[in-house]
Each structure stands twice: as structure tokens, then as C-alpha cells.
Design an enzyme around this catalytic site. Sequence first.
Site, PDB file in Angstrom:
ATOM      1  N   PHE A 213       0.861  -1.181   0.000  1.00  0.00           N
ATOM      2  CA  PHE A 213       0.000   0.000   0.000  1.00  0.00           C
ATOM      3  C   PHE A 213       0.895   1.228   0.000  1.00  0.00           C
ATOM      4  CE2 PHE A 213      -1.423  -3.417   2.881  1.00  0.00           C
ATOM      5  CZ  PHE A 213      -2.118  -4.100   1.896  1.00  0.00           C
ATOM      6  N   ASP A 215       1.974   4.359   0.619  1.00  0.00           N
ATOM      7  CA  ASP A 215       1.647   5.487   1.492  1.00  0.00           C
ATOM      8  C   ASP A 215       2.870   6.390   1.618  1.00  0.00           C
ATOM      9  OD1 ASP A 215       3.321   3.915   2.985  1.00  0.00           O
ATOM     10  OD2 ASP A 215       2.176   4.093   4.838  1.00  0.00           O
ATOM     11  N   ASP A 283       4.462  -5.660   3.513  1.00  0.00           N
ATOM     12  CA  ASP A 283       3.993  -4.301   3.782  1.00  0.00           C
ATOM     13  C   ASP A 283       3.849  -4.069   5.284  1.00  0.00           C
ATOM     14  OD1 ASP A 283       2.417  -1.735   2.714  1.00  0.00           O
ATOM     15  OD2 ASP A 283       1.397  -2.541   4.463  1.00  0.00           O
TER      16      ASP A 283
HETATM   17  N1  LIG Z   1       1.582   0.755   3.788  1.00  0.00           N
HETATM   18  C1  LIG Z   1       0.769   0.847   4.811  1.00  0.00           C
HETATM   19  N2  LIG Z   1       0.309   2.061   5.200  1.00  0.00           N
HETATM   20  C2  LIG Z   1      -0.520   2.117   6.247  1.00  0.00           C
HETATM   21  C3  LIG Z   1      -0.915   1.007   6.964  1.00  0.00           C
HETATM   22  C4  LIG Z   1      -1.777   1.451   7.968  1.00  0.00           C
HETATM   23  C5  LIG Z   1      -2.458   0.660   9.054  1.00  0.00           C
HETATM   24  N3  LIG Z   1      -2.751  -0.670   8.704  1.00  0.00           N
HETATM   25  C6  LIG Z   1      -3.274  -1.531   9.718  1.00  0.00           C
HETATM   26  C7  LIG Z   1      -3.209  -2.915   9.298  1.00  0.00           C
HETATM   27  C8  LIG Z   1      -2.770  -3.729  10.296  1.00  0.00           C
HETATM   28  C9  LIG Z   1      -2.322  -2.984  11.452  1.00  0.00           C
HETATM   29  O1  LIG Z   1      -2.996  -3.350  12.603  1.00  0.00           O
HETATM   30  C10 LIG Z   1      -2.514  -1.508  11.027  1.00  0.00           C
HETATM   31  O2  LIG Z   1      -3.319  -0.801  11.936  1.00  0.00           O
HETATM   32  C11 LIG Z   1      -1.862   2.835   7.837  1.00  0.00           C
HETATM   33  N4  LIG Z   1      -1.100   3.214   6.805  1.00  0.00           N
HETATM   34  C12 LIG Z   1      -0.769   4.556   6.328  1.00  0.00           C
HETATM   35  O3  LIG Z   1       0.260   5.096   7.152  1.00  0.00           O
HETATM   36  C13 LIG Z   1       0.162   6.524   7.154  1.00  0.00           C
HETATM   37  C14 LIG Z   1      -0.076   7.008   8.563  1.00  0.00           C
HETATM   38  O4  LIG Z   1       1.091   7.242   9.220  1.00  0.00           O
HETATM   39  P1  LIG Z   1       1.089   8.223  10.512  1.00  0.00           P
HETATM   40  O5  LIG Z   1       0.798   9.626   9.979  1.00  0.00           O
HETATM   41  O6  LIG Z   1       2.482   8.083  11.072  1.00  0.00           O
HETATM   42  O7  LIG Z   1       0.021   7.718  11.441  1.00  0.00           O
HETATM   43  C15 LIG Z   1      -1.050   6.869   6.281  1.00  0.00           C
HETATM   44  O8  LIG Z   1      -0.662   7.093   4.947  1.00  0.00           O
HETATM   45  C16 LIG Z   1      -1.870   5.599   6.422  1.00  0.00           C
HETATM   46  O9  LIG Z   1      -2.809   5.473   5.361  1.00  0.00           O
HETATM   47  C17 LIG Z   1      -0.419  -0.282   6.574  1.00  0.00           C
HETATM   48  O10 LIG Z   1      -0.687  -1.340   7.131  1.00  0.00           O
HETATM   49  N5  LIG Z   1       0.420  -0.288   5.495  1.00  0.00           N
END
Ligand SMILES: Nc1nc2c(c(CN[C@H]3C=C[C@H](O)[C@@H]3O)cn2[C@@H]2O[C@H](COP(=O)(O)O)[C@@H](O)[C@H]2O)c(=O)[nH]1
Length: 306
Positions: A213, A215, A283
Site C-alpha cells: 500500500f 503510502d 507491507d
Molecule cells: N503501507 C501501509 N500504510 C498504512 C498502513 C496502515 C495501518 N494498517 C493496519 C493494518 C494492520 C495494522 O494493525 C494496522 O493498523 C496505515 N497506513 C498509512 O500510514 C500513514 C499514517 O502514518 P502516521 O501519519 O504516522 O500515522 C497513512 O498514509 C496511512 O494510510 C499499513 O498497514 N500499510
Amino acid sequence: MEEVRATSAWVASHSSHVTVDSEGIEKLVESVENSIPKVEWNYEGIHYFDNGPLTLQYLFVLDALNFCFWPDKELNYDDLASGLKEALEKDQTVFDADRLQKYTGPELRELLKWPRPLPLEDERVRLMHEVGFELERSFGGKASNIVESCGKSAAKLVSTIARHFPGFRDHTVYKGHQVFLYKRAQIFAADVWGAFKGKGYGEFSDVGSITIFADYIVPAVLQQLGVLIYSSNLDNIIKGNKEIGSGTEEEVELRACSIYAVEKMRDLIQKRTGKQVLSVELDLWLWAYGISNPSLQHHRTLSIYY
Ligand SMILES: Nc1nc2c(c(CN[C@H]3C=C[C@H](O)[C@@H]3O)cn2[C@@H]2O[C@H](COP(=O)(O)O)[C@@H](O)[C@H]2O)c(=O)[nH]1
């Protein structure tokens, strides 16, 4: 998701500001191939889960709003997830399709117990309305009906969401070519898979088709681990916390090269060990690593996609 893979690879091979370093990938894979840290979904304990359809309603609203936290120094993804969880625990109707269509900015803030306007608050509210409207119009108001209509295919789930909900259409044009990234639609499929541990609603015969994903955390991690190399100009922009415009070459390269690099890592792990790893697993490991390093500097783009 084949389009996500193919178009990200195209960007990586025409890239001007970000290089995917094959040696960096080899070194990283060598150091982790037999011990890729397994990160459990909801390891943070922030998510709502009741093993039923309401969990899907929660996850869909969560991923409709899962973008752009950084403009507020104190706001994190955790605040969104746990805020929505607590709101739902108090009142099981908060994400009913008719209610989703009526939220105002101040009401969303109140739901999340956030004391000031959220970043891109108007867009968040507009996307809640869009989700409520289309859920009601095409899916009997329930996110569980989207999942059930996809016959255990994560790829179909992503394309169904992109087809029905314009806010999830995370694509752009790069050097004249359309590029598909689909971060929030894919993360929804992965969240469903993770929450239900690959069973029931979370059973997908093609979970391997999901990419990472793209991000703002994962590119920063890949750079720190020596997988991505930035031009000195881009490096200075990121270190200087200067904003990068949405849809610029730099932004698209950061995201697409991250997807491509992790696909390369995955292929190499398979080649060297014979073991299949999923991009979702890679990821979550990379993301959790990034989140645990708050000093990591990431790129800053005002975007509704991530
Ligand atoms: N690549 C990727 N990006 C992810 C996640 C997740 C949460 N996934 C859930 C799945 C299982 C766990 O239990 C997690 O809770 C959030 N994000 C991204 O991060 C950024 C937020 O950063 P900060 O501003 O520091 O909070 C924002 O762009 C957000 O969209 C992920 O898994 N992979």
C-alpha cells in the site's frame, strides 16, 4: 492488481528522481529471508472487531478516511482507528449508510474526539457522504454486501470498490501513461483478510495478488533500508519537509517504485528460499518498522489517497 504491478514497473523503468537499487534489495533480502518479522494485524490493539458484518462497516469507513495525517503533528492513523472504534462501541448505528451521508466536519471531529479541524476535513466529510450514498444505492447500506459480492476474490473486491466509489480511484498519469496504485482499496481488502485471519469474510483465494500500500511511510523505510535511492534534489525536499505536489513525477515515483521494489523483494525471496511470502506481509512488516521509528522523515503530499 496486475495493472498496479505493470504500471508501477513502467514508472520504475522510466524514473528520474527515485532509483530501485537491485543490490540494496539483495542485501536486505539476504539479511531477512529466513526471518521476516511476522506482524499481527491489530498488533496495536486499536481496531474494532466483533467477527461480524459491523467489522466490515468499520473497516470500510476507516479506509475511506485513511489518508493524510501528517499536517497535524499530533494526529496519527491510530487516532482515527481507535476514535472510530470507540464511537462504534458506544453506538452501533454511527456508520449506518443514512448517517454517513449527513456528517459535518464538527460532527466527525466530535466522533473522533479530536479537538481541532482534521487535515483535509472537508474531503473526509465528502468521502463519508459518498460512501454512505453508494452503499445505500448499490449494496443495501452494508459494506459486508460488497465483500460478499466478490466471491472470495481480493482482486475483484479492489476493482468493485474502485468502480463504485470514486474516492478510492487512486490513479494518476505519469509521463503520459496511466498508473494505478489503489492504496486504500487494497488496504481495505488486506484489513478484511487480516481481521478475519483469512477465514469467513476474510477468505480470499487470491490474496497474493495484492501489492503493498503505497503510502508515505513505506517509501521512507525502503530508502532507509537502502532499497530506494533518491536524487539529491528529492532528498533535500524531503529532508527540508517541503511539500511535493500530488501527481508530480517525484510523488508518483516514490509510490510506484515502492510497489515495484517490494514485488522484486518478494520474487527474490521466493527464488532464494522457495518460500512464498505475500506483499501484504512485507507491507505490514515495513510499515510497522517505519511507525516505530518516529524520526524517519517521509515525503509530504496533500492527498486523499494515502
Ligand atoms: N503501507 C501501509 N500504510 C498504512 C498502513 C496502515 C495501518 N494498517 C493496519 C493494518 C494492520 C495494522 O494493525 C494496522 O493498523 C496505515 N497506513 C498509512 O500510514 C500513514 C499514517 O502514518 P502516521 O501519519 O504516522 O500515522 C497513512 O498514509 C496511512 O494510510 C499499513 O498497514 N500499510
